[in-house]
Design a protein around this motif. Structure first.
Motif, PDB file in Angstrom:
ATOM      1  N   LEU A  12      10.145   2.270  -1.029  1.00 41.45           N
ATOM      2  CA  LEU A  12       9.128   3.161  -1.592  1.00 41.45           C
ATOM      3  C   LEU A  12       9.726   4.339  -2.346  1.00 41.45           C
ATOM      4  O   LEU A  12       9.170   4.800  -3.348  1.00 41.45           O
ATOM      5  N   ILE A  13      10.852   4.840  -1.878  1.00 46.61           N
ATOM      6  CA  ILE A  13      11.480   5.982  -2.543  1.00 46.61           C
ATOM      7  C   ILE A  13      11.926   5.597  -3.964  1.00 46.61           C
ATOM      8  O   ILE A  13      11.854   6.397  -4.901  1.00 46.61           O
ATOM      9  N   HIS A  14      12.336   4.344  -4.117  1.00 51.62           N
ATOM     10  CA  HIS A  14      12.775   3.877  -5.431  1.00 51.62           C
ATOM     11  C   HIS A  14      11.579   3.591  -6.335  1.00 51.62           C
ATOM     12  O   HIS A  14      11.672   3.751  -7.555  1.00 51.62           O
ATOM     13  N   LEU A  15      10.486   3.200  -5.740  1.00 54.67           N
ATOM     14  CA  LEU A  15       9.265   3.023  -6.523  1.00 54.67           C
ATOM     15  C   LEU A  15       8.807   4.364  -7.092  1.00 54.67           C
ATOM     16  O   LEU A  15       8.355   4.441  -8.245  1.00 54.67           O
ATOM     17  N   TYR A  16       8.959   5.412  -6.296  1.00 47.87           N
ATOM     18  CA  TYR A  16       8.639   6.759  -6.795  1.00 47.87           C
ATOM     19  C   TYR A  16       9.585   7.160  -7.931  1.00 47.87           C
ATOM     20  O   TYR A  16       9.155   7.752  -8.932  1.00 47.87           O
ATOM     21  N   GLU A  17      10.863   6.827  -7.786  1.00 51.55           N
ATOM     22  CA  GLU A  17      11.824   7.160  -8.851  1.00 51.55           C
ATOM     23  C   GLU A  17      11.437   6.493 -10.167  1.00 51.55           C
ATOM     24  O   GLU A  17      11.601   7.084 -11.242  1.00 51.55           O
ATOM     25  N   GLU A  18      10.914   5.276 -10.080  1.00 43.75           N
ATOM     26  CA  GLU A  18      10.577   4.524 -11.288  1.00 43.75           C
ATOM     27  C   GLU A  18       9.215   4.899 -11.859  1.00 43.75           C
ATOM     28  O   GLU A  18       9.034   4.941 -13.077  1.00 43.75           O
TER      29      GLU A  18
END
Length: 606
Positions: free
Chosen positions: A102-108
Motif C-alpha cells: 500500500l505504501i508503494h501504491l501511495y507513492e505511485e
C-alpha cells in the motif's frame, strides 16, 4: 477488535506517550495479538496499533525505501492481481500477503490510492516530505474510527474504550445515541453512545498538519455507483456470474488456514458452488444448538459432503450457559457496549471457529445486497419500561431512522445498515479471528447497483448461479425450503419448515403476552422440546427464566441498575418478576437493560 490508536497533540510529550500505551493496553483482548507504536514528536503524532499475529496488517509500520513515508494500517485489502503486478513492474518490492504494497501504491498514485483500495480497513499515513498525516477508512465505514477533538488535541481509536481510558471526562452516555440504541439496536448517523465521541464517516480522508486537522474530506461518493445505467436481466446475470467467480479467490487467498462458515441459506451456497477447492482442504463448520441438529447444520453437512469437504458442528451448549456471565461482560466490553449481552455466543463460537482456522469466510450481506432483504428497523420499547422524560429521544430515533430509510435501497444497506448495525457483530467476530465476506467486494457492490429491479427481490438469480456452477448443490433445499427439485412433496415440506420457523420465533423470544399465559399453563408439557433448535441455536426466553435467571436478577435487581435515570424503576422490578414467573415475555427488554447495565459498569462508572 484489533485496530489503530492515535493522539495528535504537540505538547506534553511524556503524557502523550503514557496515554498511548494505556490506549493500546485497553485493546489487547487476546494473547495472539501483536501491537506497536509510532511516534513523531516534532509533528505531535503518537500512533499505535493492535493486530492478529500473522495477519495482513501484522507488518506495521510500513515504510517506503527512503523511509520518509510511513503507514499504520488495520484491516485487509483485496487487491486485484493486475494492480500488484503493475507495482512490481515499476520496481517496488513488497509481500503481497501483507499491507506492505500500500505504501508503494501511495507513492505511485498519491492520495488517489485510497479509491483503489478494496476491503474493510482504517489507517493513518505519515508523509514526512509534506509534513502531513492522513487519517482514512474504507468507503463503507466498516472498520470504525471513534474520535474526540477539542482545541488542544485530536484523539482517535478503533475502539471507544481507548478514549474513555485516558479521558475520564468522556465517560457519559449520549441520550440521543442511547434512544437510538434502544430503538434500533445501534446508534445512527455518526453519533455514538458516548457524549463528545463521534465516528469518522465512511470514505474519510482527513488531513493533519502542525498538530491540527486542516481538512476533512471524502475520497468516495455513493452517487458514482448510484448513477450507473441499469442493465438488462441477461447481461446483469452474465456479469454477476463472471465477477463473483473472479473475485472469490481473493478471499480464500491466505498464508493462514481458511475455514468456511456454512449456513443452510443461499449466500454461503453460492460461494461453495463457485469456489473450486481441492477435496478435504476447506474445513467447513456450522453453529449449532443443544437441543437438536438445526436445519442449518443438516443442510450444511450435505453441502460440504457434495463438495468433498470436512464439516464440523460448533455447539452452543451447557458450557456456554455456565460461562455466560464472563462471556456477556467481555462481549459488551470488546464492542464498546454495542453488542447485546444475549449475543455473547458470537464471542464463544468464533473462539471455537478460530481453533479450526484463523480466517472465517461468511455469506454476510449476500441476502441484503442481492435480494434486498431488510430486517433492520426501529422498534419502540414496551410501554412503561422507560422514564417518560426519555420518550422524546425514542421519537427522535424513529424520525431519524425513517429519514435515512428513504435512501437508495442498496446505499441504505452498505452505507448505513452495515456500518451502523452490522459492524457490531463484526467487531466481536474480529476480536477472535479474521472474518471475510465476498458480498461487499467493491466489484460486486458496484455491479449490483446496475441490477434490474425484478432481480433484486427474488431468489431467481442466486438459484440460477448455484445451478449453473454446481448442479448437485442446486438440488439441496435451503433452510427456508427454497430450491431443490420442485414437486408436490417439496412444496409440502417447505410449508412444514416455514411453520416451524415461525413457531420457533414466537416460542423463542417473540411470543406475544397473551400467548405466554397459555404457555405457562402448559409448562409441564415442556413444549419447547417440540419447537426449539430447528432453526436457531440460542433460546433466551427460556434461558432467562431458568439457567441464566440468577445472573439476570443479580445484575438487574442491584441498586445501581434500578436507579438509572432513563428507566422506570418500578416497571423494571415488575418486568423481572413476570418474566421469571413465565406468564409474560420480556426477553428483548431484559436483554437491552442487561446490556446497558453492563455498559455502565464496564465503561462508564469506572
Amino acid at each position: 477488535m484489533p485496530g489503530i490508536i492515535g493522539i495528535i497533540n504537540k505538547s506534553q510529550r511524556a503524557k502523550n506517550e503514557h496515554d498511548l500505551r494505556l490506549m493500546i493496553d485497553s485493546m489487547m483482548h487476546e494473547p495472539f495479538y501483536n501491537s506497536g507504536i509510532y511516534i513523531q514528536h516534532e509533528q505531535g503524532l503518537y500512533f499505535g496499533w493492535t493486530c492478529h499475529r500473522n495477519s495482513y496488517s501484522d507488518c506495521m509500520p510500513v515504510c517506503n525505501e527512503s523511509k520518509d513515508i510511513h503507514l499504520i494500517f488495520s484491516g485487509e485489502v483485496f487487491a486485484d492481481q493486475d494492480l500488484l503486478d503493475c507495482l512490481k513492474r515499476k520496481g517496488h518490492v513488497f509481500d503481497p500477503s501483507t499491507a506492505s504494497a500500500l505504501i508503494h501504491l501511495y507513492e505511485e498514485e498519491g492520495e488517489d490510492f485510497l479509491v483503489m483500495l478494496n476491503g474493510w480497513f482504517n489507517g493513518v499515513l505519515i508523509d514526512s516530505r509534506t509534513a502531513k498525516a492522513i487519517l482514512f477508512n474504507d468507503r463503507y465505514g466498516m472498520q470504525r474510527i471513534y474520535y474526540h477533538e477539542n482545541k488542544d488535541e485530536f484523539l482517535f481509536s478503533s475502539e471507544a474504550k481507548a478514549l474513555l481510558r485516558i479521558r475520564p471526562g468522556l465517560r457519559n452516555l449520549d441520550n440521543r445515541g442511547l434512544g437510538e440504541y434502544i430503538s434500533c439496536g445501534c446508534v445512527l448517523e455518526n453519533r455514538t453512545l458516548f457524549s463528545n465521541i463521534y465516528l469518522l464517516p465512511g470514505g474519510a480522508k482527513w488531513t493533519f498538519q502542525d498538530g491540527r486537522c486542516t481538512n476533512k474530506s471524502s475520497y468516495f461518493y455513493p452517487g458514482s455507483w448510484e448513477d450507473q445505467p441499469i442493465l438488462d436481466k441477461e447481461t446483469y446475470y452474465s456479469r454477476l456470474k463472471h465477477t463473483f467467480q473472479n473475485i472469490l479467490p481473493r478471499y480464500f487467498n491466505s498464508k493462514e488456514a481458511v475455514g468456511m462458515s456454512l449456513t443452510g441459506g443461499l449466500d454461503t451456497r453460492m460461494i461453495m458452488a463457485c469456489i473450486n477447492r481441492p477435496s478435504g482442504r476447506l474445513p467447513c463448520y456450522t453453529f449449532g444448538g443443544m437441543y437438536r441438529d438445526s436445519y442449518d447444520v443438516k443442510i450444511s453437512r450435505k453441502v460440504a459432503e457434495v463438495c468433498n469437504q470436512p464439516h464440523y458442528t460448533l455447539t452452543l451448549g451447557k458450557e456456554f450457559l455456565n460461562k455466560f456471565p464472563e462471556l456477556a461482560e467481555k462481549s459488551v466490553y470488546i464492542s464498546d457496549g454495542y453488542l447485546d449481552a444475549a449475543s455473547a455466543y458470537e464471542l464463544y463460537l468464533n473462539k471455537l471457529a478460530r481453533e479450526i482456522a484463523p480466517i472465517r469466510i461468511t455469506g454476510n450481506g449476500g441476502s441484503e445486497i442481492l435480494r434486498s432483504v431488510r430486517a433492520f428497523k426501529a422498534t419502540a420499547p414496551c410501554n412503561g419500561l422507560l422514564n417518560p422524560d426519555f420518550d422524546d429521544y425514542i421519537r427522535k430515533a424513529a424520525d431519524t431512522f425513517n429519514a435515512v430509510s428513504k435512501l437508495h435501497r442498496l446505499s441504505f444497506f452498505i452505507f448505513r445498515q452495515a456500518p451502523w448495525h452490522g459492524y457490531i457483530r463484526h467487531s466481536v467476530e474480529q476480536a477472535q479471528l479474521i472474518s471475510r465476506t465476498p458480498y461487499m467486494d467493491n466489484d460486486i457492490v458496484a455491479l449490483v447497483y446496475q441490477a434490474p429491479e425484478e432481480t433484486t427481490t427474488t431468489n431467481e438469480i442466486p438459484l440460477r448461479l448455484v445451478a449453473d456452477c454446481n448442479h448437485a448443490l442446486a438440488n439441496i433445499l435451503t433452510d427456508r425450503g427454497v430450491g431443490g427439485i420442485s414437486n408436490a412433496s417439496s412444496t409440502l415440506f417447505s410449508i412444514y419448515r416455514e411453520f416451524f420457523f415461525k413457531a420457533e420465533y414466537y416460542y423463542n423470544h417473540g411470543m406475544p403476552q397473551w400467548l405466554t399465559i397459555l404457555d405457562s399453563m402448559l409448562a409441564p408439557l415442556q413444549l419447547e422440546k417440540l419447537f426449539l433448535g430447528r432453526n436457531k441455536f440460542h433460546h433466551y426466553r427460556i434461558w432467562f427464566r431458568r439457567e441464566l435467571a440468577q445472573y439476570v436478577l443479580d445484575i438487574l435487581s442491584d441498586q445501581r441498575a434500578v436507579t438509572r435515570s432513563y428507566l422506570n424503576n418500578g416497571f423494571l422490578e415488575k418486568m423481572l418478576m413476570e418474566h421469571m414467573r413465565g406468564d409474560h415475555n420480556y426477553t428483548n427488554e431484559i436483554n437491552v437493560i442487561l446490556t446497558l447495565e453492563l455498559l455502565h459498569r464496564l465503561l462508564i462508572d469506572g
